[in-house]
Motif scaffolding. Structure first.
Motif, PDB file in Angstrom:
ATOM      1  N   UNK A 182      58.870  76.578  91.228  1.00 38.54           N
ATOM      2  CA  UNK A 182      57.457  77.021  90.942  1.00 38.54           C
ATOM      3  C   UNK A 182      57.229  78.335  91.146  1.00 38.54           C
ATOM      4  N   UNK A 183      57.469  78.645  92.338  1.00 35.30           N
ATOM      5  CA  UNK A 183      57.144  79.967  92.898  1.00 35.30           C
ATOM      6  C   UNK A 183      58.636  81.002  92.857  1.00 35.30           C
ATOM      7  N   UNK A 184      59.619  80.409  92.020  1.00 32.68           N
ATOM      8  CA  UNK A 184      60.537  81.395  91.727  1.00 32.68           C
ATOM      9  C   UNK A 184      61.238  82.122  93.055  1.00 32.68           C
ATOM     10  N   UNK A 185      61.212  81.176  94.152  1.00 35.98           N
ATOM     11  CA  UNK A 185      61.848  81.656  95.603  1.00 35.98           C
ATOM     12  C   UNK A 185      63.221  81.677  95.509  1.00 35.98           C
ATOM     13  N   UNK A 186      63.609  82.798  96.211  1.00 36.05           N
ATOM     14  CA  UNK A 186      65.207  83.228  96.420  1.00 36.05           C
ATOM     15  C   UNK A 186      65.492  82.084  97.830  1.00 36.05           C
ATOM     16  N   UNK A 187      65.437  80.951  97.600  1.00 38.65           N
ATOM     17  CA  UNK A 187      65.783  79.988  98.937  1.00 38.65           C
ATOM     18  C   UNK A 187      66.159  78.965  98.517  1.00 38.65           C
ATOM     19  N   UNK A 188      66.432  78.104  99.581  1.00 38.48           N
ATOM     20  CA  UNK A 188      67.104  76.918  99.266  1.00 38.48           C
ATOM     21  C   UNK A 188      66.278  75.773 100.072  1.00 38.48           C
ATOM     22  N   UNK A 189      66.165  74.469  99.778  1.00 39.41           N
ATOM     23  CA  UNK A 189      65.356  73.617 100.609  1.00 39.41           C
ATOM     24  C   UNK A 189      65.733  73.620 102.111  1.00 39.41           C
ATOM     25  N   UNK A 190      67.213  73.917 102.372  1.00 45.49           N
ATOM     26  CA  UNK A 190      67.323  73.715 103.636  1.00 45.49           C
ATOM     27  C   UNK A 190      66.745  74.922 104.456  1.00 45.49           C
ATOM     28  N   UNK A 191      66.766  76.036 103.631  1.00 46.49           N
ATOM     29  CA  UNK A 191      66.113  77.245 104.312  1.00 46.49           C
ATOM     30  C   UNK A 191      64.779  77.143 104.442  1.00 46.49           C
ATOM     31  N   UNK A 192      63.935  76.699 103.303  1.00 45.63           N
ATOM     32  CA  UNK A 192      62.657  76.510 103.238  1.00 45.63           C
ATOM     33  C   UNK A 192      61.877  75.482 104.232  1.00 45.63           C
ATOM     34  N   UNK A 193      62.962  74.547 104.574  1.00 44.85           N
ATOM     35  CA  UNK A 193      62.252  73.540 105.492  1.00 44.85           C
ATOM     36  C   UNK A 193      62.172  74.252 106.807  1.00 44.85           C
ATOM     37  N   UNK A 194      62.899  75.120 107.189  1.00 45.93           N
ATOM     38  CA  UNK A 194      62.840  75.891 108.635  1.00 45.93           C
ATOM     39  C   UNK A 194      61.538  76.397 108.833  1.00 45.93           C
ATOM     40  N   UNK A 195      60.776  76.939 107.611  1.00 45.96           N
ATOM     41  CA  UNK A 195      59.566  77.892 107.614  1.00 45.96           C
ATOM     42  C   UNK A 195      58.539  76.806 107.662  1.00 45.96           C
ATOM     43  N   UNK A 196      58.666  75.510 107.551  1.00 45.01           N
ATOM     44  CA  UNK A 196      57.545  74.536 107.328  1.00 45.01           C
ATOM     45  C   UNK A 196      57.309  73.540 108.546  1.00 45.01           C
ATOM     46  N   UNK A 197      56.241  73.157 109.071  1.00 46.71           N
ATOM     47  CA  UNK A 197      56.166  72.335 110.073  1.00 46.71           C
ATOM     48  C   UNK A 197      55.047  71.290 109.472  1.00 46.71           C
TER      49      UNK A 197
END
Length: 229
Positions: A94-109
């Motif tokens: 949806x946000x067209x992020x240049x990332x992966x779920x594995x990398x994005x989960x490190x940014x989220x708590x």
């Protein structure tokens, strides 16, 4: 009395090496300030809150304690779902992020207060606006997807993440880092000063002679000889 003498000796050592100690403090504090301001990338945080519970089956019906306990026990499950690829993959698309779920989960708590059905989602990112977008999108995707995954029919976003006018980074904490570095420099400077004194076996005063000879008093001193030529 002996402890007082030892303490006074330590104080004298610190006074003799005060410039070394101050230098170590300045060096460590200066290096930390330089790294904090010019090397480390500022990290911003955005936060949103989600309420997850069941609707009443009938109007005016109150939830039983068993139903509330069951909802609370599911909180850990919701925490896992929010950070799962099922949710984060859709956020990335949806946000067209240049990332992966594995990398994005490190940014989220994800966290929840005790005995609370409110989930707090925090997102950290180098860009303050991007952190807000990710936090709100995670909440929206979760709100949309969880009913089909968990058969939960009452999800409300209590507070959306907002971009402040003067957003300040949460990392690095420059003041805290500088304070810690200064203390480390102080302790290291004191340690080096004590080591110097420990390994310096030169006799510098009559007190040193008395310590070496024991109780034998000093009966005379040789004054410096000045050449009057």
């Amino acid at each position: 009395m002996e402890a007082a003498i030892q303490l006074s000796d330590v104080i004298k050592i610190l006074k003799r090496h005060i410039f070394l100690i101050l230098l170590m403090m300045v060096v460590f504090a200066g290096a930390t300030i330089a790294v904090s301001y010019f090397v480390l990338t500022p990290i911003y945080k955005a936060e949103t809150q989600i309420l997850v519970n069941q609707k009443y089956e009938k109007e005016g019906q109150y939830l039983s304690s068993q139903q509330i306990d069951a909802d609370l026990q599911l909180i850990n499950t919701y925490n896992v779902i929010i950070k799962s690829p099922v949710i984060l993959s859709k956020v990335i698309d949806e946000l067209e992020l240049k990332s992966t779920p594995e990398k994005l989960t490190e940014q989220i708590s994800v966290s929840s207060a005790n005995n609370s059905q409110v989930l707090t989602v925090q997102v950290e990112d180098k860009n303050a606006e991007k952190a807000v977008e990710i936090a709100n999108t995670v909440a929206q995707v979760f709100e949309k997807e969880v009913p089909s995954l968990m058969k939960v029919d009452n999800i409300n976003i209590l507070s959306a993440a907002k971009l402040g006018e003067n957003s300040k980074p949460v990392k690095p904490n420059k003041l805290l880092n500088t304070g810690i570095a200064t203390i480390i420099g102080l302790m290291l400077g004191i340690g080096i000063a004590i080591l110097i004194e420990t390994f310096d076996t030169r006799i510098k005063s009559e007190q040193d002679i008395e310590e070496i000879l024991g109780n034998i008093p000093v009966i005379g001193l040789v004054s410096p000889i000045i050449d009057k030529k």
